[in-house]
Motif scaffolding. Sequence first.
Motif, PDB file in Angstrom:
ATOM      1  N   ALA A   4       1.180   3.355  -3.097  1.00 50.83           N
ATOM      2  CA  ALA A   4       0.173   4.330  -3.508  1.00 50.83           C
ATOM      3  C   ALA A   4       0.715   5.749  -3.469  1.00 50.83           C
ATOM      4  CB  ALA A   4      -1.063   4.214  -2.618  1.00 50.83           C
ATOM      5  N   VAL A   5       1.748   5.970  -2.640  1.00 51.01           N
ATOM      6  CA  VAL A   5       2.366   7.290  -2.580  1.00 51.01           C
ATOM      7  C   VAL A   5       2.907   7.676  -3.956  1.00 51.01           C
ATOM      8  CG1 VAL A   5       4.267   8.616  -1.580  1.00 51.01           C
ATOM      9  CG2 VAL A   5       2.944   7.075  -0.146  1.00 51.01           C
ATOM     10  N   SER A  15      -6.970  -4.901   3.767  1.00 46.49           N
ATOM     11  CA  SER A  15      -5.539  -5.216   3.809  1.00 46.49           C
ATOM     12  C   SER A  15      -5.243  -6.177   4.964  1.00 46.49           C
ATOM     13  CB  SER A  15      -4.755  -3.914   3.955  1.00 46.49           C
ATOM     14  OG  SER A  15      -3.391  -4.162   4.012  1.00 46.49           O
ATOM     15  N   VAL A  29      -7.996  -0.403   4.978  1.00 51.95           N
ATOM     16  CA  VAL A  29      -7.285  -0.990   6.128  1.00 51.95           C
ATOM     17  C   VAL A  29      -7.866  -2.361   6.451  1.00 51.95           C
ATOM     18  CG1 VAL A  29      -6.824  -0.771   8.594  1.00 51.95           C
ATOM     19  CG2 VAL A  29      -6.575   1.223   7.123  1.00 51.95           C
ATOM     20  N   SER A  80       0.809  -1.222   0.000  1.00 47.73           N
ATOM     21  CA  SER A  80       0.000   0.000   0.000  1.00 47.73           C
ATOM     22  C   SER A  80       0.838   1.266   0.000  1.00 47.73           C
ATOM     23  CB  SER A  80      -0.973  -0.014   1.175  1.00 47.73           C
ATOM     24  OG  SER A  80      -0.275  -0.209   2.367  1.00 47.73           O
ATOM     25  N   VAL A  81       2.088   1.177   0.493  1.00 48.67           N
ATOM     26  CA  VAL A  81       2.970   2.348   0.474  1.00 48.67           C
ATOM     27  C   VAL A  81       3.207   2.810  -0.972  1.00 48.67           C
ATOM     28  CG1 VAL A  81       5.302   3.159   1.014  1.00 48.67           C
ATOM     29  CG2 VAL A  81       4.076   1.754   2.641  1.00 48.67           C
ATOM     30  N   GLY A 127      -3.813   0.550  -1.253  1.00 45.41           N
ATOM     31  CA  GLY A 127      -3.238   1.819  -0.819  1.00 45.41           C
ATOM     32  C   GLY A 127      -3.869   2.997  -1.544  1.00 45.41           C
ATOM     33  N   GLY A 156      -9.272   8.437  -0.126  1.00 45.40           N
ATOM     34  CA  GLY A 156     -10.016   8.914   1.036  1.00 45.40           C
ATOM     35  C   GLY A 156      -9.393  10.161   1.625  1.00 45.40           C
ATOM     36  N   PHE A 157      -8.070  10.183   1.609  1.00 44.00           N
ATOM     37  CA  PHE A 157      -7.366  11.332   2.181  1.00 44.00           C
ATOM     38  C   PHE A 157      -7.619  12.589   1.357  1.00 44.00           C
ATOM     39  CE2 PHE A 157      -3.382  13.846   2.340  1.00 44.00           C
ATOM     40  CZ  PHE A 157      -3.521  14.303   3.636  1.00 44.00           C
ATOM     41  N   ASP A 171     -11.050  13.819   1.888  1.00 46.68           N
ATOM     42  CA  ASP A 171     -11.386  14.028   3.288  1.00 46.68           C
ATOM     43  C   ASP A 171     -12.573  13.138   3.676  1.00 46.68           C
ATOM     44  OD1 ASP A 171     -11.216  14.987   5.794  1.00 46.68           O
ATOM     45  OD2 ASP A 171     -12.067  16.950   5.389  1.00 46.68           O
ATOM     46  N   PHE A 172     -12.453  11.871   3.365  1.00 48.47           N
ATOM     47  CA  PHE A 172     -13.575  10.941   3.454  1.00 48.47           C
ATOM     48  C   PHE A 172     -13.060   9.628   4.054  1.00 48.47           C
ATOM     49  CE2 PHE A 172     -16.567   8.209   0.727  1.00 48.47           C
ATOM     50  CZ  PHE A 172     -17.541   8.251   1.698  1.00 48.47           C
ATOM     51  N   LEU A 173     -13.635   9.248   5.199  1.00 50.73           N
ATOM     52  CA  LEU A 173     -13.082   8.155   5.999  1.00 50.73           C
ATOM     53  C   LEU A 173     -13.326   6.757   5.405  1.00 50.73           C
ATOM     54  CD1 LEU A 173     -11.519   7.981   8.652  1.00 50.73           C
ATOM     55  CD2 LEU A 173     -13.682   7.657   9.838  1.00 50.73           C
ATOM     56  N   PHE A 223      -6.528   4.527   0.285  1.00 46.33           N
ATOM     57  CA  PHE A 223      -6.072   5.437   1.347  1.00 46.33           C
ATOM     58  C   PHE A 223      -5.891   6.846   0.804  1.00 46.33           C
ATOM     59  CE2 PHE A 223      -3.605   1.553   3.066  1.00 46.33           C
ATOM     60  CZ  PHE A 223      -4.774   1.023   3.575  1.00 46.33           C
ATOM     61  N   THR A 224      -5.166   6.959  -0.313  1.00 46.84           N
ATOM     62  CA  THR A 224      -4.911   8.294  -0.857  1.00 46.84           C
ATOM     63  C   THR A 224      -6.208   8.929  -1.359  1.00 46.84           C
ATOM     64  OG1 THR A 224      -4.140   7.134  -2.820  1.00 46.84           O
ATOM     65  CG2 THR A 224      -2.462   8.091  -1.434  1.00 46.84           C
ATOM     66  N   VAL A 270     -10.730   4.721   3.388  1.00 46.55           N
ATOM     67  CA  VAL A 270      -9.548   4.414   4.200  1.00 46.55           C
ATOM     68  C   VAL A 270      -9.837   3.207   5.088  1.00 46.55           C
ATOM     69  CG1 VAL A 270      -7.881   5.301   5.865  1.00 46.55           C
ATOM     70  CG2 VAL A 270      -8.888   6.854   4.195  1.00 46.55           C
TER      71      VAL A 270
END
Lengths: 218, 216
Positions: free
Chosen positions: A156-157, A186, A183, A153-154, A164, A170-171, A174-176, A167-168, A179
């Motif tokens: 995804a950066v 995973s 998680v 998932s890293v 991953g 959702g971030f 701004d939506f949980l 995660f990005t 994410v």
Amino acid sequence: MTWIGDNLGLIWEQLREHLYLAIVPVILGLIISIPLGYVATRYSWLANPLIAFGGLLYSLPSIALFIVLPAILGTKVLSTLNIIVALTIYTVSLLIRNVIDGLRSVPPDVRQSAIAVGYGALHRLIAVDLPIAVPVIFTGLRVVTVANISMVSVGAVIGIGGLGELFTLGFQKDFLTPVVVGVVLSLALALLADLVLVTLQRALTPWARVARPVAEVV
Amino acid sequence: MWQYLTDPFNWSGNEGIWARILQHLWYTFAALGLSVLIGLPIGLRIGHTRRGAFLAINAGNAARALPSLGLLMLAVLLTNQIGFLPVLIALVALGIPPILASTYAGISGVDPATIDAARGMGMTGREILTKVEIPIAMPLIISGVRSATLQIVSTATIAALVSLGGLGRYVIDGLKLRDFPQMFTGALLVALLALLLDALFALIGRLTVSPGLKLG
């Protein structure tokens, strides 16, 4: 909750990519580690430097490896190959120790009996040494598989990372929900993979099951 | 990349490489310190009393499965703020389990005969813990702190994604600007920092092992 329903296709696709990115390196890593470990047990001066070098590689942060590899491999930063090669490096660097320890755990009299019965080097490795080494190799295999699944998932950066990317996503929005979904999936994937490995190990070492009840009674 | 690294302009100032390294170290040691403060006593307690062993054993496995990036995003969204606090929460959550698990493993692995001997000599429970169990468990405790450190250093890099400083800045900014030399610089520095810290803990491990254990 409606987000999950609306995005099942996306979630499924990321889950599949995640599994692919995590499992292919484990298989490649195992294929590389076994001959490497075998060579290291034959020429025993190789074993300690190999284990130490593996430990060194394993301590490199994954994000650093994901980024530096393209420069070395000549691939694009956004190529999935980077993730696969990076995780294969992690797999080999951790597994090499277990393969060496596992092959060393073969009792000398067992090895001598095999030689006496007429087993050649390769035949002995496959039919005698490796089966005995299975528990030790699998201990490493379980660790590295679970670690790989979380490391994917890293990626995804840099834009490739299976779950991953939830995660990005959702971030950024701004939506949980994405994410949490990422998680949970995973973690579930890691748990499931571990379960598969435990089952596989049992299937590969039927004699361990015979011995077990006795050990439990004691 | 060489150009980037050898340009003195990139090394100085508030956004220079030295400042970034110091920031990165600050995040790492703050999170590591908190992880030790929380994980170590719990690990010691579980190892000493053997109560709650299930928790300690599974902490180690569960931690390996935790996706660090997801944890970070989760902390940001749940605390509803961007900055040091959510990053610290995520890093500590990743740091505690390895410390807890290996402390427990170290303490509970002490030979019961050794503990009996200590008790026979009239040591109290506290004395047994500090004079017998902890020194014997030291190599494992240090290795737990070591893996927590690596996990934290590596995740602190991603923290730049949530607009924090540290060496991750180069990676994230470089990625956005398609400035690959900058990205490589960041990645390389993080890798070097991780290797240095790893070597430091190897050294600490060597220095803290009781001389009595080396004979065996």
